[in-house]
Design a protein around this motif. Sequence first.
Motif, PDB file in Angstrom:
ATOM      1  N   VAL A 158       0.876  -1.177   0.000  1.00  0.00           N
ATOM      2  CA  VAL A 158       0.000   0.000   0.000  1.00  0.00           C
ATOM      3  C   VAL A 158       0.905   1.217   0.000  1.00  0.00           C
ATOM      4  O   VAL A 158       1.876   1.273   0.756  1.00  0.00           O
ATOM      5  CB  VAL A 158      -0.902   0.017   1.249  1.00  0.00           C
ATOM      6  N   ALA A 159       0.604   2.189  -0.852  1.00  0.00           N
ATOM      7  CA  ALA A 159       1.450   3.386  -0.935  1.00  0.00           C
ATOM      8  C   ALA A 159       0.573   4.623  -0.892  1.00  0.00           C
ATOM      9  O   ALA A 159      -0.559   4.619  -1.382  1.00  0.00           O
ATOM     10  CB  ALA A 159       2.253   3.368  -2.233  1.00  0.00           C
ATOM     11  N   ALA A 160       1.093   5.661  -0.284  1.00  0.00           N
ATOM     12  CA  ALA A 160       0.430   6.967  -0.299  1.00  0.00           C
ATOM     13  C   ALA A 160       1.350   7.944  -1.020  1.00  0.00           C
ATOM     14  O   ALA A 160       2.545   7.998  -0.736  1.00  0.00           O
ATOM     15  CB  ALA A 160       0.155   7.441   1.119  1.00  0.00           C
ATOM     16  N   ILE A 161       0.787   8.683  -1.953  1.00  0.00           N
ATOM     17  CA  ILE A 161       1.546   9.724  -2.647  1.00  0.00           C
ATOM     18  C   ILE A 161       1.132  11.049  -2.018  1.00  0.00           C
ATOM     19  O   ILE A 161      -0.049  11.422  -2.056  1.00  0.00           O
ATOM     20  CB  ILE A 161       1.239   9.716  -4.160  1.00  0.00           C
ATOM     21  N   THR A 162       2.076  11.719  -1.402  1.00  0.00           N
ATOM     22  CA  THR A 162       1.768  12.944  -0.669  1.00  0.00           C
ATOM     23  C   THR A 162       2.558  14.114  -1.234  1.00  0.00           C
ATOM     24  O   THR A 162       3.575  13.923  -1.913  1.00  0.00           O
ATOM     25  CB  THR A 162       2.102  12.794   0.835  1.00  0.00           C
ATOM     26  N   GLY A 163       2.073  15.306  -0.960  1.00  0.00           N
ATOM     27  CA  GLY A 163       2.773  16.502  -1.401  1.00  0.00           C
ATOM     28  C   GLY A 163       1.826  17.680  -1.414  1.00  0.00           C
ATOM     29  O   GLY A 163       0.610  17.504  -1.332  1.00  0.00           O
ATOM     30  N   PRO A 164       2.370  18.882  -1.543  1.00  0.00           N
ATOM     31  CA  PRO A 164       1.540  20.080  -1.532  1.00  0.00           C
ATOM     32  C   PRO A 164       0.568  20.118  -2.705  1.00  0.00           C
ATOM     33  O   PRO A 164       0.778  19.430  -3.716  1.00  0.00           O
ATOM     34  CB  PRO A 164       2.553  21.231  -1.654  1.00  0.00           C
ATOM     35  N   SER A 165      -0.469  20.913  -2.554  1.00  0.00           N
ATOM     36  CA  SER A 165      -1.416  21.119  -3.650  1.00  0.00           C
ATOM     37  C   SER A 165      -0.677  21.623  -4.889  1.00  0.00           C
ATOM     38  O   SER A 165       0.150  22.531  -4.794  1.00  0.00           O
ATOM     39  CB  SER A 165      -2.474  22.143  -3.213  1.00  0.00           C
ATOM     40  N   GLY A 166      -0.959  20.988  -6.022  1.00  0.00           N
ATOM     41  CA  GLY A 166      -0.329  21.399  -7.266  1.00  0.00           C
ATOM     42  C   GLY A 166       0.999  20.708  -7.546  1.00  0.00           C
ATOM     43  O   GLY A 166       1.637  20.978  -8.568  1.00  0.00           O
ATOM     44  N   SER A 167       1.407  19.792  -6.668  1.00  0.00           N
ATOM     45  CA  SER A 167       2.710  19.141  -6.867  1.00  0.00           C
ATOM     46  C   SER A 167       2.639  17.997  -7.873  1.00  0.00           C
ATOM     47  O   SER A 167       3.675  17.427  -8.227  1.00  0.00           O
ATOM     48  CB  SER A 167       3.275  18.646  -5.530  1.00  0.00           C
ATOM     49  N   GLY A 168       1.419  17.617  -8.300  1.00  0.00           N
ATOM     50  CA  GLY A 168       1.322  16.640  -9.374  1.00  0.00           C
ATOM     51  C   GLY A 168       0.828  15.265  -8.975  1.00  0.00           C
ATOM     52  O   GLY A 168       0.929  14.315  -9.759  1.00  0.00           O
ATOM     53  N   LYS A 169       0.247  15.139  -7.785  1.00  0.00           N
ATOM     54  CA  LYS A 169      -0.213  13.821  -7.319  1.00  0.00           C
ATOM     55  C   LYS A 169      -1.299  13.257  -8.230  1.00  0.00           C
ATOM     56  O   LYS A 169      -1.219  12.109  -8.669  1.00  0.00           O
ATOM     57  CB  LYS A 169      -0.747  13.924  -5.874  1.00  0.00           C
ATOM     58  N   SER A 170      -2.336  14.061  -8.488  1.00  0.00           N
ATOM     59  CA  SER A 170      -3.426  13.570  -9.344  1.00  0.00           C
ATOM     60  C   SER A 170      -2.915  13.294 -10.755  1.00  0.00           C
ATOM     61  O   SER A 170      -3.283  12.289 -11.367  1.00  0.00           O
ATOM     62  CB  SER A 170      -4.564  14.586  -9.390  1.00  0.00           C
ATOM     63  N   SER A 171      -2.067  14.177 -11.238  1.00  0.00           N
ATOM     64  CA  SER A 171      -1.513  13.979 -12.587  1.00  0.00           C
ATOM     65  C   SER A 171      -0.749  12.667 -12.665  1.00  0.00           C
ATOM     66  O   SER A 171      -0.863  11.928 -13.660  1.00  0.00           O
ATOM     67  CB  SER A 171      -0.597  15.150 -12.954  1.00  0.00           C
TER      68      SER A 171
END
Length: 91
Positions: A32-45
Amino acid sequence: MSEILAARGVELRYGSSPAVRKADIVLRRGEVAAITGPSGSGKSSLLYCLAGVLPLHGGEVRLEGRKLGDLSDGELSALRRDRLGFVFQYG
Ligand SMILES: Nc1ncnc2c1ncn2[C@@H]1O[C@H](COP(=O)(O)OP(=O)(O)OP(=O)(O)O)[C@@H](O)[C@H]1O
Ligand SMILES: [Mg+2]
Protein backbone atom coordinates in the motif's frame (compact mmCIF):
# COMPACT_ATOMS: atom_id res chain seq x y z
CA MET A 1 7.26 -10.56 -4.82
CA SER A 2 6.05 -9.68 -8.29
CA GLU A 3 5.68 -6.13 -9.52
CA ILE A 4 2.06 -5.10 -10.06
CA LEU A 5 2.88 -1.57 -11.11
CA ALA A 6 6.19 -0.29 -12.42
CA ALA A 7 6.52 3.29 -13.62
CA ARG A 8 9.83 4.71 -14.70
CA GLY A 9 10.79 8.21 -15.80
CA VAL A 10 7.16 9.31 -16.09
CA GLU A 11 6.70 12.80 -17.50
CA LEU A 12 3.50 14.75 -18.09
CA ARG A 13 2.96 18.34 -19.21
CA TYR A 14 -0.08 20.52 -19.64
CA GLY A 15 0.90 22.58 -22.65
CA SER A 16 4.43 23.66 -21.82
CA SER A 17 3.95 23.42 -18.04
CA PRO A 18 5.49 20.32 -16.47
CA ALA A 19 3.24 18.52 -13.97
CA VAL A 20 5.17 15.25 -13.47
CA ARG A 21 8.92 15.11 -13.92
CA LYS A 22 10.79 11.82 -14.19
CA ALA A 23 8.70 9.98 -11.60
CA ASP A 24 9.56 6.39 -10.67
CA ILE A 25 7.38 4.07 -8.60
CA VAL A 26 7.20 0.31 -8.17
CA LEU A 27 4.43 -1.46 -6.27
CA ARG A 28 4.43 -5.17 -5.51
CA ARG A 29 1.49 -7.37 -4.63
CA GLY A 30 0.09 -6.49 -1.21
CA GLU A 31 1.88 -3.16 -0.90
CA VAL A 32 0.00 0.00 0.00
CA ALA A 33 1.45 3.39 -0.94
CA ALA A 34 0.43 6.97 -0.30
CA ILE A 35 1.55 9.72 -2.65
CA THR A 36 1.77 12.94 -0.67
CA GLY A 37 2.77 16.50 -1.40
CA PRO A 38 1.54 20.08 -1.53
CA SER A 39 -1.42 21.12 -3.65
CA GLY A 40 -0.33 21.40 -7.27
CA SER A 41 2.71 19.14 -6.87
CA GLY A 42 1.32 16.64 -9.37
CA LYS A 43 -0.21 13.82 -7.32
CA SER A 44 -3.43 13.57 -9.34
CA SER A 45 -1.51 13.98 -12.59
CA LEU A 46 0.77 11.10 -11.63
CA LEU A 47 -2.23 8.90 -10.79
CA TYR A 48 -3.79 9.69 -14.16
CA CYS A 49 -0.56 8.53 -15.81
CA LEU A 50 -0.38 5.36 -13.69
CA ALA A 51 -3.98 4.48 -14.56
CA GLY A 52 -3.68 5.12 -18.28
CA VAL A 53 -6.09 8.04 -18.16
CA LEU A 54 -3.58 10.44 -19.73
CA PRO A 55 -0.86 9.51 -22.22
CA LEU A 56 2.69 10.15 -21.06
CA HIS A 57 5.13 12.63 -22.54
CA GLY A 58 8.03 10.49 -21.37
CA GLY A 59 8.86 7.29 -19.54
CA GLU A 60 6.71 4.19 -19.28
CA VAL A 61 4.11 2.57 -17.06
CA ARG A 62 3.66 -1.19 -16.79
CA LEU A 63 0.61 -2.62 -15.09
CA GLU A 64 0.85 -6.35 -14.45
CA GLY A 65 3.64 -6.41 -17.02
CA ARG A 66 1.67 -4.70 -19.78
CA LYS A 67 3.09 -1.44 -21.05
CA LEU A 68 0.20 1.02 -21.11
CA GLY A 69 1.62 2.95 -24.05
CA ASP A 70 1.35 -0.17 -26.23
CA LEU A 71 -2.35 -0.70 -25.56
CA SER A 72 -5.20 0.44 -27.78
CA ASP A 73 -7.92 2.73 -26.43
CA GLY A 74 -10.20 -0.27 -26.13
CA GLU A 75 -7.61 -2.30 -24.24
CA LEU A 76 -6.91 0.63 -21.91
CA SER A 77 -10.61 1.08 -21.24
CA ALA A 78 -10.97 -2.61 -20.41
CA LEU A 79 -7.96 -2.45 -18.10
CA ARG A 80 -9.36 0.58 -16.28
CA ARG A 81 -12.75 -1.09 -15.97
CA ASP A 82 -11.45 -4.44 -14.74
CA ARG A 83 -8.28 -3.69 -12.76
CA LEU A 84 -8.35 -0.11 -11.45
CA GLY A 85 -10.49 1.92 -9.09
CA PHE A 86 -10.54 5.63 -8.36
CA VAL A 87 -12.12 7.65 -5.59
CA PHE A 88 -12.18 11.19 -6.93
CA GLN A 89 -11.68 14.16 -4.66
CA TYR A 90 -13.98 17.14 -4.33
CA GLY A 91 -12.64 20.68 -4.41
N1 LIG B 1 -6.13 20.02 -16.78
C1 LIG B 1 -5.09 20.80 -16.46
N2 LIG B 1 -4.67 21.75 -17.33
C2 LIG B 1 -3.60 22.53 -17.04
N3 LIG B 1 -2.87 22.44 -15.92
C3 LIG B 1 -3.24 21.52 -15.03
C4 LIG B 1 -4.37 20.66 -15.25
N4 LIG B 1 -4.49 19.82 -14.18
C5 LIG B 1 -3.50 20.16 -13.35
N5 LIG B 1 -2.76 21.18 -13.83
C6 LIG B 1 -1.58 21.78 -13.20
O1 LIG B 1 -0.62 20.73 -13.04
C7 LIG B 1 0.05 20.84 -11.78
C8 LIG B 1 -0.20 19.57 -10.95
O2 LIG B 1 -1.59 19.51 -10.63
P1 LIG B 1 -2.24 18.26 -9.90
O3 LIG B 1 -3.72 18.46 -9.94
O4 LIG B 1 -1.70 17.00 -10.47
O5 LIG B 1 -1.69 18.44 -8.42
P2 LIG B 1 -2.14 17.73 -7.06
O6 LIG B 1 -0.86 17.39 -6.33
O7 LIG B 1 -3.09 16.61 -7.34
O8 LIG B 1 -2.90 18.90 -6.30
P3 LIG B 1 -4.09 18.81 -5.18
O9 LIG B 1 -3.45 18.42 -3.88
O10 LIG B 1 -4.62 20.22 -5.13
O11 LIG B 1 -5.11 17.82 -5.67
C9 LIG B 1 -0.50 22.13 -11.13
O12 LIG B 1 0.40 23.17 -11.48
C10 LIG B 1 -1.85 22.32 -11.81
O13 LIG B 1 -2.20 23.68 -11.85
MG1 LIG C 1 -5.09 16.18 -6.74
